[in-house]
Design an enzyme around this catalytic site. Structure first.
Site, PDB file in Angstrom:
ATOM      1  N   TYR A 189       0.848  -1.194   0.000  1.00  0.00           N
ATOM      2  CA  TYR A 189       0.000   0.000   0.000  1.00  0.00           C
ATOM      3  C   TYR A 189       0.879   1.237   0.000  1.00  0.00           C
ATOM      4  O   TYR A 189       1.795   1.365   0.813  1.00  0.00           O
ATOM      5  CB  TYR A 189      -0.894   0.000   1.240  1.00  0.00           C
ATOM      6  CG  TYR A 189      -1.795   1.202   1.363  1.00  0.00           C
ATOM      7  CD1 TYR A 189      -2.886   1.368   0.529  1.00  0.00           C
ATOM      8  CD2 TYR A 189      -1.547   2.168   2.341  1.00  0.00           C
ATOM      9  CE1 TYR A 189      -3.723   2.472   0.654  1.00  0.00           C
ATOM     10  CE2 TYR A 189      -2.379   3.270   2.474  1.00  0.00           C
ATOM     11  CZ  TYR A 189      -3.470   3.416   1.629  1.00  0.00           C
ATOM     12  OH  TYR A 189      -4.286   4.508   1.756  1.00  0.00           O
ATOM     13  N   ASP A 284       9.324   2.520  -0.183  1.00  0.00           N
ATOM     14  CA  ASP A 284       8.303   3.177   0.632  1.00  0.00           C
ATOM     15  C   ASP A 284       8.569   2.786   2.076  1.00  0.00           C
ATOM     16  O   ASP A 284       8.177   1.714   2.531  1.00  0.00           O
ATOM     17  CB  ASP A 284       6.916   2.737   0.176  1.00  0.00           C
ATOM     18  CG  ASP A 284       5.797   3.348   1.018  1.00  0.00           C
ATOM     19  OD1 ASP A 284       6.098   3.980   2.055  1.00  0.00           O
ATOM     20  OD2 ASP A 284       4.626   3.176   0.649  1.00  0.00           O
ATOM     21  N   LYS A 312       5.089   8.986   9.379  1.00  0.00           N
ATOM     22  CA  LYS A 312       4.853   8.447  10.712  1.00  0.00           C
ATOM     23  C   LYS A 312       5.889   8.903  11.739  1.00  0.00           C
ATOM     24  O   LYS A 312       5.740   9.939  12.366  1.00  0.00           O
ATOM     25  CB  LYS A 312       4.730   6.926  10.643  1.00  0.00           C
ATOM     26  CG  LYS A 312       3.567   6.475   9.750  1.00  0.00           C
ATOM     27  CD  LYS A 312       3.333   4.992   9.803  1.00  0.00           C
ATOM     28  CE  LYS A 312       2.252   4.555   8.822  1.00  0.00           C
ATOM     29  NZ  LYS A 312       0.928   5.102   9.098  1.00  0.00           N
TER      30      LYS A 312
END
Length: 472
Positions: A189, A284, A312
């Site tokens: 994702y 990623d 994050k």
């Protein structure tokens, strides 16, 4: 390779050389013992009545009652929990229930929720303002830290989310190579931008089709898909689309299909084939950055991509994202170059402050050894009691990231992960919730530990798991 490819790693003990860290953990352990009594008491009267009322009201106000789909608990059933407060490794909901938290706001809370030093720094920064829409020195400070830590990054651009970072890096890869196509992997994702919302087909050389209504085929026609860990599939894509592929983007350790690690040769192969075809390798690391190691998965595995996305942890719990890489590529980004990307709140002083103090804490001696130690104890404990109770289970961990599946292993890709007993996971999740343990509400999401988790937290979690696994 710079590190072992197994799910666990050789661990170092917590020694007197890290006295500050040890004192903090000892204090945290004493605090956890006091909280344990509270948790036991609350299990006797576990109720989600207030959360149920809040959720019913929310469904009239927001689609599905939430602002991000997984929060609705659709994949595990039961009642979503409305959180009131967090501290350290624990959360409290609006009904007064207390939980040991293994979601950590989906990764950012690596030093623990609501850290006192971070909160104090934010309070001081807030006195100067929350957003300038203009450069501030804090951007320079955090940028220097990120560049020093992450092997691939020579220049960085801050944005406001992981999705935004992956949008920017895709446009950059296409601009730099002057090629349209991108390879992604099934189950990885990269945010909800149109080109990434693709359902992976079974054919290794087929074009992806949109996986969501509202995504036109034109937006995904240049998105190619392959199975994670499938070398031959990637080779076929490069053969079928020679000279058209801008790059490969992947989660170096998958966190959005559950926890799936790369085979020993997979990342090395991707580095080799992209170089041979003048394409870019993009990691990623929104999840894995600063979590598997201080330099992320690329430090842990010893593979340096051309571009990297982050999020994050570098925001310390505030909204943030970033992409960076080789200087010659990054100088394509406006205003240095012609590839346009902008953001009003990018590099805002609050996110930069929280990120700086979070990374400072992670640089303390033995931080990652401690994360490895407690995560190993957690995942090995859960798998052991699960197998004793007669369940088919497998799982693994690296640093402060872990996952397990209700099926025999190994799990190498999303197709393997989908063979898990998701109904059983739902029963396990709800049972653990009642026992005061908050896990990710999906079989296909990784879990996270933090420096605030104590051995008492881990032991209580394994004991809860044993109780629930025997019952289900």
């Amino acid at each position: 390779m710079a590190a072992t490819m197994s799910s666990g790693v050789a661990l170092l003990g917590i020694t007197s050389s890290s006295s500050t860290f040890c004192k903090r953990q000892a204090s945290s352990s004493r605090h956890s013992v006091r909280m344990s009594v509270s948790l036991d008491e609350k299990r006797k009267t576990f109720t989600l009545q207030k959360s149920e009322e809040a959720f019913n009201a929310a469904k009239e106000l927001m689609p599905g009652g939430v602002n991000s789909p997984v929060r609705a608990f659709n994949s595990v059933g039961g009642q979503p929990v409305f959180i009131k407060s967090v501290k350290g490794s624990h959360m409290w909901d609006i009904d007064g229930n207390e939980y040991i938290d293994y979601v950590g706001s989906w990764g950012p809370a690596i030093i623990g929720h609501a850290d006192d030093k971070v909160l104090a720094a934010l309070a001081e920064t807030m006195k100067e303002g929350t957003s300038f829409g203009a450069p501030c020195l804090l951007e320079n400070v955090l940028a220097e830290m990120v560049i020093a830590a992450v092997p691939s990054i020579e220049m960085v651009r801050f944005v406001n989310s992981g999705t935004e970072a992956c949008m920017g890096v895709l446009r950059l890869a296409r601009a730099f190579t002057d090629r349209p196509k991108i390879i992604k992997f099934e189950g990885c994702y990269h945010g909800h931008a149109d080109p990434y919302l693709v359902k992976a087909g079974s054919g290794v050389a087929t074009l992806g089709l949109p996986d969501s209504p509202g995504v036109p085929r034109a937006a995904t026609i240049d998105t190619l898909t392959a199975a994670y860990n499938d070398i031959s599939g990637v080779e076929e894509l490069f053969k079928a689309h020679k000279g058209e592929i801008a790059g490969i983007i992947l989660e170096p350790v998958v966190g959005n299909s559950g926890f799936i690690t790369p085979k020993s040769e997979f990342l090395e192969f991707l580095r080799k084939i992209t170089k041979e075809n003048d394409a870019l390798l993009i990691f990623d690391e929104v999840m894995t950055g600063f979590r598997l190691a201080y330099g992320g998965a690329q430090e842990y595995f010893g593979i340096t991509p051309d571009l990297t996305t982050l999020g994050k942890i570098i925001g310390g719990g505030l909204p943030v994202g970033a992409y960076g890489g080789r200087r010659d590529i990054m100088e394509m980004v406006a205003p240095a170059g012609p590839m346009y990307q902008a953001g009003t709140l990018s590099g805002n002083p609050l996110a930069m402050t929280a990120g700086f103090h979070t990374l400072q804490r992670l640089k303390e001696p033995r931080s990652y050894e401690y994360l490895n130690e407690i995560t190993r104890e957690l995942i090995q404990g859960i798998l052991e009691v699960g197998k004793k109770a007669g369940h088919a289970m497998c799982g693994g961990y690296i640093g402060g990231m872990f996952g397990f599946f209700f099926r025999e292993g190994p799990v190498h890709n999303f197709a393997d992960a989908k063979k898990s007993d998701t109904a059983k996971f739902g029963r396990f999740f709800r049972g653990m919730l009642e026992e005061g343990v908050y896990l990710a509400p999906s079989q296909f999401e990784a879990g996270f530990t933090s420096l605030a988790h104590t051995t008492d937290d881990i032991q209580r979690t394994v004991a809860a798991a044993e109780k629930v696994l025997k019952r289900i």
